[in-house]
Design a protein around this motif. Structure first.
Motif, short mmCIF file in Angstrom:
data_model
loop_
_atom_site.label_atom_id
_atom_site.label_comp_id
_atom_site.label_asym_id
_atom_site.label_seq_id
_atom_site.Cartn_x
_atom_site.Cartn_y
_atom_site.Cartn_z
N PHE A 183 0.83 -1.20 0.00
CA PHE A 183 0.00 0.00 0.00
C PHE A 183 0.87 1.26 0.00
O PHE A 183 2.00 1.26 0.50
CB PHE A 183 -0.90 0.04 1.24
N GLU A 184 0.33 2.33 -0.55
CA GLU A 184 0.91 3.66 -0.47
C GLU A 184 -0.08 4.57 0.23
O GLU A 184 -1.29 4.29 0.24
CB GLU A 184 1.19 4.22 -1.88
N PRO A 218 -11.51 2.13 -4.99
CA PRO A 218 -11.08 0.96 -5.76
C PRO A 218 -11.82 0.93 -7.10
O PRO A 218 -13.02 1.18 -7.16
CB PRO A 218 -11.50 -0.21 -4.87
N GLY A 219 -11.07 0.64 -8.15
CA GLY A 219 -11.66 0.63 -9.49
C GLY A 219 -11.30 1.85 -10.31
O GLY A 219 -11.54 1.85 -11.53
N ARG A 271 -6.92 -1.35 -6.50
CA ARG A 271 -7.61 -2.58 -6.12
C ARG A 271 -8.15 -2.52 -4.69
O ARG A 271 -9.14 -3.16 -4.37
CB ARG A 271 -6.67 -3.78 -6.25
N GLU A 272 -7.46 -1.80 -3.81
CA GLU A 272 -7.89 -1.73 -2.41
C GLU A 272 -7.62 -0.34 -1.85
O GLU A 272 -6.67 0.34 -2.27
CB GLU A 272 -7.12 -2.74 -1.54
N THR A 273 -8.43 0.06 -0.89
CA THR A 273 -8.17 1.27 -0.13
C THR A 273 -8.44 1.00 1.35
O THR A 273 -9.19 0.09 1.70
CB THR A 273 -9.03 2.47 -0.57
N LYS A 290 -3.86 0.57 -2.74
CA LYS A 290 -3.00 -0.43 -3.37
C LYS A 290 -3.40 -0.56 -4.84
O LYS A 290 -4.59 -0.66 -5.16
CB LYS A 290 -3.17 -1.79 -2.68
N VAL A 291 -2.43 -0.50 -5.72
CA VAL A 291 -2.72 -0.56 -7.16
C VAL A 291 -2.12 -1.80 -7.78
O VAL A 291 -1.20 -2.42 -7.24
CB VAL A 291 -2.18 0.69 -7.91
#
Length: 255
Positions: A34-35, A46-47, A154-156, A213-214
């Motif tokens: 993650f950043e 996300p998306g 994809r995620e936060t 996260k990408v």
């Protein structure tokens, strides 16, 4: 995707499983890959898809997917970022105008800041949501640029309470130690931890996204003909430092 820790698993309200009858160890902090965003925000879900090209990082659009959401109580999330005092003040609800005029010019200077939170809202999309196929559909609508690289969130991780800590010398060099003590309210829990560190807490009316996260969308065979024919995509893990959503990335997407 990461599983959501049920609240029922927390014995007597503790954030640590070691307080239960059986010792399973502490709940892990799961922020690998993650950043941190350049500021807490309620956009960039996300998306959302980005492209990187000669014109920098640009938003492309958001996939037609409803992210899955869940609450998570965990050992403190943590990361270190370069944030400015201006971002910290806005996050805590303190107007920069309260500070001396001489100091306001330095508010945009960045410094290493530690972020932390123990209560979070996780948002994510799974492979079953077909993000690569949805990305192909999105790029087909807005136009594909062969010389660009494409990425998707994809995620936060969002939170309504964010802990900050940083070097006390940062404030001292700007002659802001006394001003911070006077301007930040008790609700911000501002304090000097010791002779080297200060800390404070930002609380939000709703969970704000702090970490993301990408994945990279890797083009394969093109669908159609021509140099900018839309490819099919596969997903790939992003290497550390490969991609970052910058503070000047447009909120309004463009092809």
């Amino acid at each position: 995707m990461k599983s959501i820790i049920p609240i029922a698993a927390l014995c007597a309200g503790s954030l640590f499983v070691t307080s239960c009858a059986h010792n399973y160890g502490t709940i892990p902090t799961t922020l690998e890959g993650f950043e941190a965003f350049d500021s807490p925000r309620d956009f960039d879900p996300p998306g959302r898809v980005f492209r990187v090209g000669p014109d920098g990082v640009q938003g492309v659009g958001t996939l037609d997917i409803v992210p899955k959401t869940g609450n998570e109580y965990t050992k403190k999330y943590g990361s270190t970022v370069n944030w400015s005092l201006d971002v910290i003040l806005k996050s805590t609800g303190v107007a920069a105008e309260k500070l001396p005029a001489a100091a306001q010019a330095d508010l945009s200077r960045t410094h290493a800041v530690s972020l932390g939170s123990t209560k979070a809202v996780r948002e994510y999309i799974d492979d079953s949501d077909q993000p690569t196929k949805k990305a192909e559909d999105l790029v087909a609508r807005v136009g594909y640029r062969k010389n660009n690289k494409y990425y998707v969130i994809r995620e936060t991780v969002a939170t309504s309470s964010l802990d900050f800590s940083s070097d006390r010398k940062w404030l001292a060099d700007l002659n802001l130690e006394a001003v911070f003590s006077q301007s930040l309210s008790l609700s911000n829990q501002f304090k000097y931890e010791n002779d080297k560190t200060f800390s404070l807490v930002a609380t939000f009316d709703k969970p704000m996204r702090v970490w993301y996260k990408v994945e990279r969308l890797v083009p394969e065979n093109g669908l159609g003909v021509g140099p900018n024919a839309v490819p099919s995509f596969t997903n790939a893990t992003v290497l550390p430092g490969e991609f970052r959503i910058q503070s000047n990335t447009p909120i309004v997407d463009k092809p």
